[in-house]
Design an enzyme around this catalytic site. Structure first.
Site, PDB file in Angstrom:
ATOM      1  CD  GLN A  95      -3.194  -1.068   2.248  1.00 45.15           C
ATOM      2  OE1 GLN A  95      -2.547  -1.590   3.315  1.00 45.15           O
ATOM      3  NE2 GLN A  95      -3.838  -0.145   2.074  1.00 45.15           N
ATOM      4  CG  HIS A 126      -3.583  -5.256   1.387  1.00 45.99           C
ATOM      5  ND1 HIS A 126      -4.050  -4.825   0.381  1.00 45.99           N
ATOM      6  CD2 HIS A 126      -4.356  -4.647   2.576  1.00 45.99           C
ATOM      7  CE1 HIS A 126      -5.133  -3.654   0.662  1.00 45.99           C
ATOM      8  NE2 HIS A 126      -5.128  -3.874   1.974  1.00 45.99           N
ATOM      9  CB  CYS A 134      -8.944  -1.035   2.632  1.00 42.78           C
ATOM     10  SG  CYS A 134      -7.397  -1.168   1.943  1.00 42.78           S
ATOM     11  CG  LEU A 135      -5.552   3.166   5.936  1.00 47.77           C
ATOM     12  CD1 LEU A 135      -4.299   3.314   6.581  1.00 47.77           C
ATOM     13  CD2 LEU A 135      -6.569   4.603   6.238  1.00 47.77           C
TER      14      LEU A 135
HETATM   15 NI    NI Z   1      -6.355  -2.551   3.390  1.00 44.14          NI
END
Ligand code: NI
Length: 160
Positions: A51, A136, A90-91
């Protein structure tokens, strides 16, 4: 420490698999420090290295239980128990929330920053966070496995 830019929905890196960390060197420690700072800045429960654009098997979780953040290197889910529909965000999907079926208990193994292999038995939010973040690392995001019809959009104003 530094805040890193969070990759957002549509960024192809989010669909890629992360690689095993061979050496816990200064760069990995710096990455983990930055990931924790970034997660806290955006009030996240967890963050995976992908991410922030790094395809390494590293994740951080802070379920705000007073025990502080946990960093997991090369995490593997060994066993799961139960299944429950849980609300999730989720960010990388800042305004989206949906229900996802997650295990209620997760047994996982990971390497900590000292290089020790740790086994943890997690429940509820901690179990959900491990499952979400390990997804992820496999290039999977929660909206791909949400319960149909449960997607909600919440604008930042409504979310305050
Ligand atoms: Ni996430």
């Amino acid at each position: 420490m530094a805040i890193r830019q969070i990759r957002q929905e549509g960024d192809p890196i989010l669909k890629k698999k992360s690689r095993i960390v061979e050496n816990i060197d200064e760069k990995i420690i710096e990455l983990i420090d930055d990931m924790i700072e970034t997660m806290h800045k955006y009030n996240g429960v967890g963050l995976a290295a992908v991410q922030v654009g790094i395809l390494k098997q590293v994740l951080v979780i802070d379920i705000d239980d007073g025990n502080g953040p946990v960093a997991m290197i090369n995490p593997v889910i060994i066993k799961t128990k139960g299944a429950e529909e849980m609300e999730e965000g989720c960010l990388s999907f800042p305004n989206k929330f949906a229900k996802v079926i997650r295990p209620t208990e997760v047994t996982a193994e990971y390497t900590n920053i000292k290089g020790e292999r740790i086994r943890v038995k997690a429940k509820e939010l901690f179990a959900q966070a491990i499952a979400h973040e390990v997804d992820h690392l496999n290039g999977e995001v929660f909206v791909d496995k949400m319960v149909p019809g449960t997607l909600e959009y919440v604008t930042p104003e409504e979310n305050k």
